[in-house]
Design an enzyme around this catalytic site. Structure first.
Site, PDB file in Angstrom:
ATOM      1  N   SER A   1      -9.451   1.807   3.243  1.00  0.00           N
ATOM      2  CA  SER A   1      -8.612   2.492   2.285  1.00  0.00           C
ATOM      3  C   SER A   1      -7.649   1.569   1.518  1.00  0.00           C
ATOM      4  O   SER A   1      -6.934   2.024   0.627  1.00  0.00           O
ATOM      5  CB  SER A   1      -7.787   3.564   3.004  1.00  0.00           C
ATOM      6  OG  SER A   1      -6.974   2.982   4.007  1.00  0.00           O
TER       7      SER A   1
ATOM      8  N   SER B   1      -9.908  -0.718   7.407  1.00  0.00           N
ATOM      9  CA  SER B   1      -9.347  -0.500   6.069  1.00  0.00           C
ATOM     10  C   SER B   1      -8.725  -1.728   5.423  1.00  0.00           C
ATOM     11  O   SER B   1      -8.410  -1.700   4.237  1.00  0.00           O
ATOM     12  CB  SER B   1      -8.307   0.628   6.111  1.00  0.00           C
ATOM     13  OG  SER B   1      -8.946   1.868   6.281  1.00  0.00           O
TER      14      SER B   1
ATOM     15  N   LYS C   1       0.840  -1.199   0.000  1.00  0.00           N
ATOM     16  CA  LYS C   1       0.000   0.000   0.000  1.00  0.00           C
ATOM     17  C   LYS C   1       0.873   1.248   0.000  1.00  0.00           C
ATOM     18  O   LYS C   1       1.863   1.337   0.734  1.00  0.00           O
ATOM     19  CB  LYS C   1      -0.904  -0.032   1.234  1.00  0.00           C
ATOM     20  CG  LYS C   1      -2.027   0.985   1.254  1.00  0.00           C
ATOM     21  CD  LYS C   1      -2.916   0.724   2.468  1.00  0.00           C
ATOM     22  CE  LYS C   1      -3.999   1.758   2.625  1.00  0.00           C
ATOM     23  NZ  LYS C   1      -4.827   1.496   3.838  1.00  0.00           N
TER      24      LYS C   1
END
Length: 474
Positions: free
Chosen positions: A160, A184, A85
């Site tokens: 996210s 997330s 990420k």
């Protein structure tokens, strides 16, 4: 809609890749090449991977192959292609966090979780998308555009860690890194039909040297780094690699994994509905389905709601208050329109709080964590939704303040886990016409393995999940 290839290396599981690389029946280079080809084939449509390091990935793969040929020891993720990420530091890559203004913020050092993946011989072939500041449950940004859900582009891919979830679901990689401050990892995993692990707070180290300042207290205690995969076996493999201790994170507990040998099956508290929340009947039905599978596997199920559950959003305002004195101002300066719109709603939710209120909420967070721990002594696992609602339409939080508040209210089951620092695993239960559905299993701190064992029982014959690929565009 669904395309799959069970024999191509890109469709292999992480554990299968490790076995084949270790016994010499496949090379890391051919596996990495297959995954890179898959990225080139499907990522232009999905926009899940925002940076591809093809040369670096192939060089790392060649190094693993050379060590395998010499019979040298290999790491627990030997030869497994992954994406990481883009909100954590990775040496030589920009830690953009989905923000255009940060596209040149090149990290000089690896976050410990990235260093641990390299040490485990994982092949990091790219970076995955996140919304601006990783501050939404929807993954789209001015910098990267919208990441599509491979099962249904009309639904959110989650956030996210939506880029990581889409990449795994579409077969670009068997494993991906994510982070979880308020669901997330678990929410994108559920939206994309995957297994996602939010490890216990203190189990996986994290530190970004590029950050201008340390996180505020709530944020430090709520966040966790973890993996997403198409099987529980792959999550276990990833956790062993990620949890390697680092002095850079003072919250990390050395040897936390030693507590994983808890007895299963065990008693499970089942939360399918509560009178104070708007719960979609389809979501409750998935809890019932999962409960039936756990019962068949020998678990003792009881209907019970953890104490203080209904106070989750009120206590969570402490994190929003912190953000209102730092992050939300930065979003105003550097965020995109979508993140600024959400930030404005969050700011309104804490407009009436002062310092004394913040300290009071911090104390209530400690009390809630204590009460849940006592509850978990009697009920070692809790089965409940990830969200009270099915995955929302893509971009739903841009429909106004009421939509933002509805999304946040739906995420109470995920947020409560973060407030208490507990481990939780998302497990898929069904795939309907609109896309995947799933539940989460929550456990005692550092009993992540107990959660993983229950997740396998919950998934039943839905696992392992075959990669999917979107056909057609919006």
């Amino acid at each position: 809609m669904i395309g799959q290839n069970d024999t191509a290396p890109w469709a292999w599981s992480a554990t299968e890749i490790v076995r084949k690389v270790s016994d010499g029946t496949a090379t890391c280079s051919e596996i990495t090449r297959s995954c890179l080809d898959r990225v080139h084939a499907v990522n232009p449509e999905l926009r899940a991977v925002v940076e591809v390091d093809e040369d670096g990935a192939m060089a790392a793969a060649a190094a693993v192959d050379e060590r395998a040929r010499r019979g040298a020891p290999l790491g627990p993720l030997a030869g497994v292609p992954m994406v990481t990420k883009v909100n954590v530091d990775q040496r030589g890559s920009a830690t953009t966090n989905g923000v255009t203004a940060f596209r040149d913020r090149i990290a000089e050092h690896d976050n410990p979780v990235i260093a641990n993946l390299r040490h485990a011989d994982a092949i990091i072939l790219g970076r995955s998308s996140t919304p601006a500041f990783s501050w939404r449950w929807f993954t789209d940004s001015e910098l990267y555009g919208a990441t599509l859900n491979p099962w249904n582009p009309a639904r959110t891919v989650g956030g996210s860690s939506g880029g990581s979830a889409a990449a795994v679901a579409a077969g670009m990689v068997p494993l991906a890194h994510g982070s979880d401050l308020a669901g997330s990892i678990r929410y994108p995993a559920m939206a994309c039909g995957l297994f996602g692990l939010r490890p216990s707070q203190g189990r996986v180290p994290s530190y970004d040297a590029s950050a201008p300042a340390e996180r505020a207290p709530f944020a430090q205690l709520l966040g966790s780094q973890g993996p997403m995969a198409r099987s529980v076996a792959d999550l276990r493999c990833a956790l062993r690699a990620m949890e390697r201790y680092s002095d850079l994170d003072p919250w990390t507990v050395p040897h936390a994994g030693r507590a994983d040998d808890s007895t299963v099956p065990c008693r499970v508290a089942v939360v399918r509905d509560v009178p104070w929340a708007d719960v979609d009947p389809a979501v409750s039905a998935q809890v019932d389905l999962a409960a039936g599978r756990l019962k068949a596997a020998g678990y003792d199920l009881v209907d019970a709601v953890p104490p203080g559950f209904e106070s989750t959003l009120d206590i969570y305002r402490g994190l929003l208050w912190e953000a209102g004195h730092g992050l939300l101002n930065t979003i105003d300066r550097h965020g995109d329109d979508a993140s600024r719109a959400v930030a404005e709603v969050f700011r309104g939710m804490v407009a009436d709080l002062d310092v004394a209120d913040y300290f009071g909420l911090f104390g209530r967070r400690t009390s809630m964590a204590r009460d849940w721990q006592v509850f978990l002594d009697e009920h070692p696992l809790v089965l409940m939704p990830v969200s009270w609602q099915q995955p929302f339409p893509a971009g739903y939080d841009q429909r106004g303040a009421d939509a933002v508040r509805r999304v946040m209210a739906s995420m109470v089951p995920a947020i409560a886990v973060n407030l208490c620092g507990l481990p939780a695993v998302t497990a898929p239960t069904a795939f309907n016409a609109d896309g995947p559905l799933g539940v989460q299993i929550v456990g005692r701190r550092f009993r992540d393995g107990q959660c993983l064992a229950a997740a396998e029982a919950v998934a039943g014959d839905t696992a392992p999940i075959a990669p999917v690929v979107l056909t057609g565009t919006r």
